[in-house]
Scaffold this active site. Structure first.
Site, PDB file in Angstrom:
ATOM      1  CD  GLU A 214     -67.162  -1.761 -28.163  1.00  0.00           C
ATOM      2  OE1 GLU A 214     -66.836  -1.472 -26.994  1.00  0.00           O
ATOM      3  OE2 GLU A 214     -68.126  -2.491 -28.442  1.00  0.00           O
TER       4      GLU A 214
ATOM      5  CE1 TYR B 257     -56.829  -4.846 -25.371  1.00  0.00           C
ATOM      6  CE2 TYR B 257     -57.507  -3.502 -27.231  1.00  0.00           C
ATOM      7  CZ  TYR B 257     -57.314  -3.660 -25.877  1.00  0.00           C
ATOM      8  OH  TYR B 257     -57.614  -2.627 -25.019  1.00  0.00           O
TER       9      TYR B 257
HETATM   10  C1  LIG Z   1     -52.617  -0.277 -24.627  1.00  0.00           C
HETATM   11  C2  LIG Z   1     -51.754  -0.219 -23.380  1.00  0.00           C
HETATM   12  C3  LIG Z   1     -52.609  -0.595 -22.168  1.00  0.00           C
HETATM   13  C4  LIG Z   1     -50.603  -1.227 -23.512  1.00  0.00           C
HETATM   14  O1  LIG Z   1     -49.879  -1.249 -22.287  1.00  0.00           O
HETATM   15  P1  LIG Z   1     -48.288  -1.552 -22.233  1.00  0.00           P
HETATM   16  O2  LIG Z   1     -47.937  -1.777 -20.806  1.00  0.00           O
HETATM   17  O3  LIG Z   1     -47.534  -0.497 -22.951  1.00  0.00           O
HETATM   18  O4  LIG Z   1     -48.214  -2.902 -23.063  1.00  0.00           O
HETATM   19  P2  LIG Z   1     -47.085  -4.037 -22.961  1.00  0.00           P
HETATM   20  O5  LIG Z   1     -45.775  -3.435 -22.607  1.00  0.00           O
HETATM   21  O6  LIG Z   1     -47.611  -5.140 -22.087  1.00  0.00           O
HETATM   22  O7  LIG Z   1     -47.014  -4.528 -24.473  1.00  0.00           O
HETATM   23  C5  LIG Z   1     -47.753  -5.629 -24.899  1.00  0.00           C
HETATM   24  C6  LIG Z   1     -47.848  -5.621 -26.416  1.00  0.00           C
HETATM   25  O8  LIG Z   1     -48.594  -4.498 -26.862  1.00  0.00           O
HETATM   26  C7  LIG Z   1     -48.082  -4.073 -28.132  1.00  0.00           C
HETATM   27  N1  LIG Z   1     -47.564  -2.713 -27.999  1.00  0.00           N
HETATM   28  C8  LIG Z   1     -47.327  -2.038 -26.847  1.00  0.00           C
HETATM   29  N2  LIG Z   1     -46.903  -0.784 -27.143  1.00  0.00           N
HETATM   30  C9  LIG Z   1     -46.866  -0.706 -28.491  1.00  0.00           C
HETATM   31  C10 LIG Z   1     -46.535   0.352 -29.401  1.00  0.00           C
HETATM   32  N3  LIG Z   1     -46.144   1.554 -28.972  1.00  0.00           N
HETATM   33  N4  LIG Z   1     -46.660   0.113 -30.732  1.00  0.00           N
HETATM   34  C11 LIG Z   1     -47.076  -1.103 -31.192  1.00  0.00           C
HETATM   35  N5  LIG Z   1     -47.395  -2.136 -30.374  1.00  0.00           N
HETATM   36  C12 LIG Z   1     -47.297  -1.924 -29.039  1.00  0.00           C
HETATM   37  C13 LIG Z   1     -47.001  -5.058 -28.509  1.00  0.00           C
HETATM   38  O9  LIG Z   1     -47.616  -6.130 -29.209  1.00  0.00           O
HETATM   39  C14 LIG Z   1     -46.531  -5.520 -27.137  1.00  0.00           C
HETATM   40  O10 LIG Z   1     -45.912  -6.763 -27.180  1.00  0.00           O
HETATM   41  P3  LIG Z   1     -44.286  -6.870 -27.307  1.00  0.00           P
HETATM   42  O11 LIG Z   1     -43.730  -6.064 -26.181  1.00  0.00           O
HETATM   43  O12 LIG Z   1     -44.035  -8.319 -27.186  1.00  0.00           O
HETATM   44  O13 LIG Z   1     -43.958  -6.270 -28.633  1.00  0.00           O
HETATM   45  C15 LIG Z   1     -51.117   1.201 -23.187  1.00  0.00           C
HETATM   46  O14 LIG Z   1     -50.507   1.580 -24.408  1.00  0.00           O
HETATM   47  C16 LIG Z   1     -52.088   2.276 -22.762  1.00  0.00           C
HETATM   48  O15 LIG Z   1     -52.377   2.442 -21.566  1.00  0.00           O
HETATM   49  N6  LIG Z   1     -52.579   3.070 -23.736  1.00  0.00           N
HETATM   50  C17 LIG Z   1     -53.494   4.190 -23.419  1.00  0.00           C
HETATM   51  C18 LIG Z   1     -54.873   3.706 -23.070  1.00  0.00           C
HETATM   52  C19 LIG Z   1     -55.447   2.850 -24.192  1.00  0.00           C
HETATM   53  O16 LIG Z   1     -55.367   3.179 -25.366  1.00  0.00           O
HETATM   54  N7  LIG Z   1     -56.090   1.728 -23.780  1.00  0.00           N
HETATM   55  C20 LIG Z   1     -56.710   0.799 -24.710  1.00  0.00           C
HETATM   56  C21 LIG Z   1     -58.113   1.213 -24.962  1.00  0.00           C
HETATM   57  S1  LIG Z   1     -58.924   0.089 -26.115  1.00  0.00           S
END
Ligand SMILES: CC(C)(COP(=O)(O)OP(=O)(O)OC[C@H]1O[C@@H](n2cnc3c(N)ncnc32)[C@H](O)[C@@H]1OP(=O)(O)O)[C@@H](O)C(=O)NCCC(=O)NCCS
Length: 141
Positions: A97, A109
């Site tokens: 979710e 995702y």
């Molecule tokens: C979701 C989360 C785990 C992503 O981690 P991250 O290390 O920043 O992600 P990545 O650097 O591997 O990015 C992978 C992809 O995510 C997407 N993405 C990451 N940050 C983004 C942003 N600020 N806006 C839009 N897309 C984003 C992009 O598709 C990105 O791919 P790209 O770099 O080729 O464009 C991180 O934002 C997080 O910890 N958020 C808080 C906790 C949370 O919300 N968890 C999910 C609960 S369902």
């Protein structure tokens, strides 16, 4: 992840979520049908993920990356690790979710092949009332 990681995990959890898990929720996940992963660099916790296995379905319950390290591929690496471990352990799909407004997580995702299969109205607490969840699935077969 071990229970010894929990102080650092909880620090990161507070930075990551408007409605963070408590220590008790994490402790309840240290059971046979859960997988808890810490992503570390040296001694520094970069992120973590928690998965529940239910028969042949993996449910991604939590994935979080340190705010200072976001946008550098750590989340994708962690998600791929969780997916590949789940398939190796016989799961046929992964479910999760995600908050409707969580664009970063949703984009991650979708880019990894998850599809939206439904919605849960009012699933999450929010600053004002409740917020819907998207339910997303990734089929391994
Ligand atoms: C979701 C989360 C785990 C992503 O981690 P991250 O290390 O920043 O992600 P990545 O650097 O591997 O990015 C992978 C992809 O995510 C997407 N993405 C990451 N940050 C983004 C942003 N600020 N806006 C839009 N897309 C984003 C992009 O598709 C990105 O791919 P790209 O770099 O080729 O464009 C991180 O934002 C997080 O910890 N958020 C808080 C906790 C949370 O919300 N968890 C999910 C609960 S369902």
């Amino acid at each position: 992840m071990t229970t010894g990681d929990l102080p650092k995990v909880l620090e990161l959890e507070l930075l990551g979520y408007s409605h963070p898990w408590t220590e008790g929720v994490f402790r309840d996940c240290f059971k046979e049908n859960y997988r808890l992963w810490s992503m570390v660099q040296g001694e520094v916790l970069r992120g973590y993920a928690v998965v529940n296995y239910m028969v042949d379905e993996a449910h991604l319950l939590n994935i979080c990356v340190h705010p200072c390290l976001r946008g550098q591929g750590a989340g994708r690496k962690l998600l791929r690790h969780v997916l590949s471990t789940s398939v190796k352990e016989g799961m046929v799909q992964m479910l999760l979710e995600v908050r409707d407004t969580n664009e970063a997580a949703t984009a991650l995702y979708v880019s990894e092949g998850f599809e939206e299969i439904g919605r849960r109205p009012g699933y999450y607490p929010a600053a004002a009332g409740r917020e819907d969840a998207r339910v997303m699935a990734y089929r391994f077969t």
